[in-house]
Design a protein around this motif. Structure first.
Motif, PDB file in Angstrom:
ATOM      1  N   LEU A   1      37.239  43.056  37.492  1.00 39.50           N
ATOM      2  CA  LEU A   1      37.187  42.718  38.769  1.00 39.50           C
ATOM      3  C   LEU A   1      38.671  41.714  39.620  1.00 39.50           C
ATOM      4  O   LEU A   1      38.905  42.082  40.477  1.00 39.50           O
ATOM      5  N   ARG A   2      39.114  41.816  38.393  1.00 39.12           N
ATOM      6  CA  ARG A   2      40.928  40.965  38.657  1.00 39.12           C
ATOM      7  C   ARG A   2      41.536  42.712  39.081  1.00 39.12           C
ATOM      8  O   ARG A   2      42.242  42.388  39.726  1.00 39.12           O
ATOM      9  N   PHE A   3      41.102  43.618  38.243  1.00 41.00           N
ATOM     10  CA  PHE A   3      42.345  44.926  38.559  1.00 41.00           C
ATOM     11  C   PHE A   3      41.714  45.210  39.512  1.00 41.00           C
ATOM     12  O   PHE A   3      41.940  46.120  41.012  1.00 41.00           O
ATOM     13  N   GLN A   4      40.029  44.834  40.667  1.00 37.07           N
ATOM     14  CA  GLN A   4      39.678  45.799  41.551  1.00 37.07           C
ATOM     15  C   GLN A   4      40.231  44.805  42.247  1.00 37.07           C
ATOM     16  O   GLN A   4      39.774  45.177  44.028  1.00 37.07           O
ATOM     17  N   SER A   5      40.537  43.558  42.755  1.00 39.21           N
ATOM     18  CA  SER A   5      40.744  42.875  43.602  1.00 39.21           C
ATOM     19  C   SER A   5      42.015  43.117  44.436  1.00 39.21           C
ATOM     20  O   SER A   5      42.696  43.649  44.769  1.00 39.21           O
ATOM     21  N   LEU A   6      40.864  42.964  46.236  1.00 46.58           N
ATOM     22  CA  LEU A   6      42.131  43.110  47.956  1.00 46.58           C
ATOM     23  C   LEU A   6      43.024  42.272  47.421  1.00 46.58           C
ATOM     24  O   LEU A   6      43.940  43.114  47.727  1.00 46.58           O
ATOM     25  N   VAL A   7      43.424  41.037  47.004  1.00 39.53           N
ATOM     26  CA  VAL A   7      44.022  40.058  47.427  1.00 39.53           C
ATOM     27  C   VAL A   7      44.258  39.101  46.322  1.00 39.53           C
ATOM     28  O   VAL A   7      44.014  38.331  45.771  1.00 39.53           O
ATOM     29  N   PRO A   8      45.142  40.448  45.305  1.00 33.73           N
ATOM     30  CA  PRO A   8      45.487  40.062  43.679  1.00 33.73           C
ATOM     31  C   PRO A   8      45.393  38.502  43.694  1.00 33.73           C
ATOM     32  O   PRO A   8      45.692  37.239  43.145  1.00 33.73           O
ATOM     33  N   ILE A   9      45.965  37.667  44.774  1.00 33.69           N
ATOM     34  CA  ILE A   9      46.893  36.376  44.700  1.00 33.69           C
ATOM     35  C   ILE A   9      46.073  35.619  44.511  1.00 33.69           C
ATOM     36  O   ILE A   9      45.812  34.409  44.059  1.00 33.69           O
ATOM     37  N   PHE A  10      44.147  35.719  44.772  1.00 35.87           N
ATOM     38  CA  PHE A  10      43.320  35.159  44.759  1.00 35.87           C
ATOM     39  C   PHE A  10      42.699  34.727  43.624  1.00 35.87           C
ATOM     40  O   PHE A  10      42.692  33.610  43.142  1.00 35.87           O
ATOM     41  N   TRP A  11      42.644  35.724  42.573  1.00 33.83           N
ATOM     42  CA  TRP A  11      41.973  35.620  40.692  1.00 33.83           C
ATOM     43  C   TRP A  11      43.896  34.954  40.119  1.00 33.83           C
ATOM     44  O   TRP A  11      43.136  34.383  39.180  1.00 33.83           O
ATOM     45  N   LYS A  12      45.108  35.160  40.386  1.00 34.76           N
ATOM     46  CA  LYS A  12      46.279  34.705  40.731  1.00 34.76           C
ATOM     47  C   LYS A  12      46.217  32.849  39.939  1.00 34.76           C
ATOM     48  O   LYS A  12      46.383  31.968  39.592  1.00 34.76           O
ATOM     49  N   LEU A  13      45.429  32.679  41.513  1.00 31.60           N
ATOM     50  CA  LEU A  13      45.648  31.128  41.731  1.00 31.60           C
ATOM     51  C   LEU A  13      44.302  30.577  41.508  1.00 31.60           C
ATOM     52  O   LEU A  13      44.098  29.573  40.826  1.00 31.60           O
ATOM     53  N   LYS A  14      43.351  31.488  40.909  1.00 32.51           N
ATOM     54  CA  LYS A  14      41.849  30.848  40.139  1.00 32.51           C
ATOM     55  C   LYS A  14      42.513  30.394  39.020  1.00 32.51           C
ATOM     56  O   LYS A  14      41.881  29.433  38.067  1.00 32.51           O
ATOM     57  N   LYS A  15      42.624  31.799  38.347  1.00 30.79           N
ATOM     58  CA  LYS A  15      43.521  31.114  36.734  1.00 30.79           C
ATOM     59  C   LYS A  15      44.583  29.825  36.181  1.00 30.79           C
ATOM     60  O   LYS A  15      44.399  29.272  35.826  1.00 30.79           O
ATOM     61  N   PHE A  16      45.065  29.233  37.530  1.00 30.02           N
ATOM     62  CA  PHE A  16      45.714  28.590  38.129  1.00 30.02           C
ATOM     63  C   PHE A  16      45.347  27.492  38.184  1.00 30.02           C
ATOM     64  O   PHE A  16      45.900  26.451  36.946  1.00 30.02           O
ATOM     65  N   LEU A  17      44.503  27.153  38.754  1.00 28.92           N
ATOM     66  CA  LEU A  17      43.969  26.163  38.803  1.00 28.92           C
ATOM     67  C   LEU A  17      42.733  26.194  37.352  1.00 28.92           C
ATOM     68  O   LEU A  17      42.140  24.987  37.573  1.00 28.92           O
ATOM     69  N   ASP A  18      42.350  26.877  36.864  1.00 30.57           N
ATOM     70  CA  ASP A  18      41.489  27.356  35.484  1.00 30.57           C
ATOM     71  C   ASP A  18      39.855  26.708  36.398  1.00 30.57           C
ATOM     72  O   ASP A  18      38.813  25.777  36.261  1.00 30.57           O
ATOM     73  N   ILE A  19      39.560  27.823  37.411  1.00 33.27           N
ATOM     74  CA  ILE A  19      37.868  27.663  38.401  1.00 33.27           C
ATOM     75  C   ILE A  19      37.447  28.893  37.800  1.00 33.27           C
ATOM     76  O   ILE A  19      37.596  30.311  38.303  1.00 33.27           O
ATOM     77  N   GLY A  20      36.097  28.750  38.204  1.00 37.83           N
ATOM     78  CA  GLY A  20      35.201  29.999  38.748  1.00 37.83           C
ATOM     79  C   GLY A  20      35.593  31.030  37.279  1.00 37.83           C
ATOM     80  O   GLY A  20      35.507  30.371  36.543  1.00 37.83           O
ATOM     81  N   SER A  21      35.280  32.234  38.012  1.00 34.28           N
ATOM     82  CA  SER A  21      35.731  33.303  37.351  1.00 34.28           C
ATOM     83  C   SER A  21      36.619  33.409  36.072  1.00 34.28           C
ATOM     84  O   SER A  21      36.688  33.578  35.102  1.00 34.28           O
ATOM     85  N   GLU A  22      38.174  32.999  36.826  1.00 34.06           N
ATOM     86  CA  GLU A  22      38.820  32.567  35.430  1.00 34.06           C
ATOM     87  C   GLU A  22      38.594  31.526  34.067  1.00 34.06           C
ATOM     88  O   GLU A  22      39.413  31.762  33.102  1.00 34.06           O
ATOM     89  N   LYS A  23      37.803  31.027  34.623  1.00 31.41           N
ATOM     90  CA  LYS A  23      37.717  29.806  33.879  1.00 31.41           C
ATOM     91  C   LYS A  23      36.882  30.540  32.596  1.00 31.41           C
ATOM     92  O   LYS A  23      37.089  30.195  31.660  1.00 31.41           O
TER      93      LYS A  23
END
Length: 510
Positions: free
Chosen positions: A226-248
């Protein structure tokens, strides 16, 4: 502090997108002159074709396939946000160009690596250059004729007779519904762990118990995809930085997978040290014996190997067993071929299941385990059809669309017809002779220098399973008649929601 900064960034971006969204909705998009029902996405300044992609996000694979059917030379450039572009192709000449002729230009690239590195690390699917060459060289020993014979006649046979057959017998007796996609994944998971680790997780069992490792592996595959298919990759990168949701959840899943794998690596190291004369009979032993002691690197390699061995074969067989009941004449011909072989089904018998091999090829033409695969250009290039590719742009070949090209497969491309892969045999002993397509017309196992090392192993495993299952059972889809399952794309294809089936025991052949 983080929240106000986040809002100050997101609000202007959202306003910008909404403005263009309404502009897009009320602006007519062009259609193909040859196929009026298929709209070719219009590209706008800054946002490109973002909104067309967004509207079709739930059927993106089919949408791109439709576009390629009507695009000149079966190649299409999709314009993304902020001037980025990605080329999609279903043209065999272009596929050969990117996978072989200009192999050195088209690599995995940063977008692929950044999306998948947390899970795959520097494993063979995420590597280029010398690291990729080394992993491929060591892995190649796993696919010798001797190893393949042992795989079929010991590993697959044991899993089939000791686990899969009892599970199917129980389901047939109880008239219960099984998720056959889950069963096939468990079967393949056990097999690949035995080959990769020399370790048996016993994931396929009558209890259908959960394995923390297998569940975490599945979660890691899904979220990374789902990361790779993301239309706006900055969103998953932001979630990873904040360690929330699917990235957590991804971080937790990857930690479980890597921790489990490292424990097995430690056990294997102790085993090799205790008995230095032990033969390197599994992939893990081969890599450890090659002098690489970096645990993270060896873990990366093993994770990639499990991904290749589990998900691709189980995906291929899921769609094969869904197609088969729709074409009873194909099932009858497979049964005829199986029943003409000896009961033992050794390596040679499995290898010579020609009609079954053709049926699997035909199933994967329509439902390829990896429906789209992409590369990134490290230099400017011009494709054979004249399409210009700039350094840094991605180029993806589309096996799902290629399997639906009338120009390649004819007007009956939508039919499941194994005979398109066959010619009549030269004598009575060989009823059929297999006639393959070149790897650039049928790139289901990739092509060129990166062609799948495990292609023959995958076919042997699938044919042995088909023979073992069909000789004893019928696999009957349990969904309502006319209900089409949804083909979803992660790193490999899945059937959304699983594949519910009923198992019926066949009468003994008399």
């Amino acid at each position: 502090m983080v929240a106000p900064l986040l809002l100050s960034f997101l609000l202007p971006l959202l306003f910008f997108f909404f403005f263009f969204f309404f502009f897009f909705i009320f602006t007519k998009t062009p259609t193909s002159s040859s196929t009026p029902s298929i709209k070719l996405p219009r590209a706008y300044p800054l946002v490109g074709s973002f909104f067309a992609v967004f509207v079709n996000r739930h059927r993106r694979l089919e949408w791109l396939s439709d576009i390629l059917q009507v695009s000149p030379n079966a190649t299409f450039t999709l314009h993304r946000l902020f001037g980025q572009a990605q080329v999609f192709t279903a043209n065999p000449a272009v596929v050969q160009h990117i996978l072989k002729t200009q192999f050195h230009i088209y690599q995995k690239g940063d977008p692929f690596r950044s999306a998948l590195s947390d899970f795959l690390g520097d494993g063979i699917f995420n590597a280029d250059g010398e690291s990729w060459k080394f992993q491929r060289q060591v892995s190649s020993h796993e696919f010798s004729t001797k190893s393949l014979r042992k795989f079929v006649e010991t590993v697959v046979d044991a899993e089939l007779s000791d686990r899969l057959t009892p599970v199917l017998n129980t389901a047939a007796t109880a008239c219960s519904v099984l998720d056959f996609q889950d069963v096939l994944q468990r079967f393949a998971f056990d097999n690949v762990c035995k080959i990769a680790f020399g370790y048996d997780p016993a994931y396929l069992s009558p209890s259908f118990g959960q394995s923390k490792f297998a569940k975490a592996f599945e979660d890691a595959v899904r979220i990374s995809s789902l990361r790779f298919q993301s239309l706006v990759p900055i969103f998953w990168k932001l979630k990873k930085f904040l360690d929330i949701g699917s990235e957590k959840r991804l971080r937790i899943a990857v930690a479980e997978v890597r921790g489990y794998a490292k424990n097995i690596i430690d056990e294997k190291k102790n085993e090799l040290q205790t008995n230095s004369s032990i033969a390197s009979v599994d992939l893990l032993s081969r890599f450890l014996s090659s002098g690489h002691s970096d645990e993270d690197f060896v873990t990366d390699i093993i994770i990639s190997f499990i991904l290749a061995g589990q998900d691709t074969t189980s995906a291929a067989l899921t769609w094969f067993f869904w197609l088969l009941p729709k074409y009873p004449q194909v099932e009858d011909r497979i049964l005829e071929e199986i029943c003409n072989k000896s009961e033992d089904f050794g390596y040679d018998e499995v290898k010579n299941l020609t009609y079954t091999h053709a049926a699997l090829c035909e199933s994967m033409r329509l439902y390829p385990p990896v429906p789209v695969d992409g590369k990134q250009a490290v230099a400017d290039d011009v494709l054979p059809d004249g399409t210009v590719v700039r350094k840094g742009e991605r180029v993806a070949y589309h096996p799902y669309a290629m399997g639906r090209m009338e120009g390649i497969w004819g007007k009956d491309w939508a039919e499941f017809r194994p005979e398109r892969w066959l010619e009549s045999g030269d004598d009575a002993a060989a009823k059929w002779r297999f006639v393959g397509r070149d790897n650039y017309t049928y790139p289901v196992f990739q092509a060129g220098p990166r062609i799948c090392l495990g292609k023959e192993m995958a076919f042997l495993q699938m044919k042995r399973m088909v023979a073992g299952i069909l000789k004893r059972f019928r696999v009957v889809p349990a969904a309502a008649e006319g209900v089409e399952p949804k083909f979803v794309q992660y790193m490999t294809a899945k059937m959304e929601g699983g594949f519910p089936v009923r198992i019926e025991a066949r009468r003994a052949q008399g």
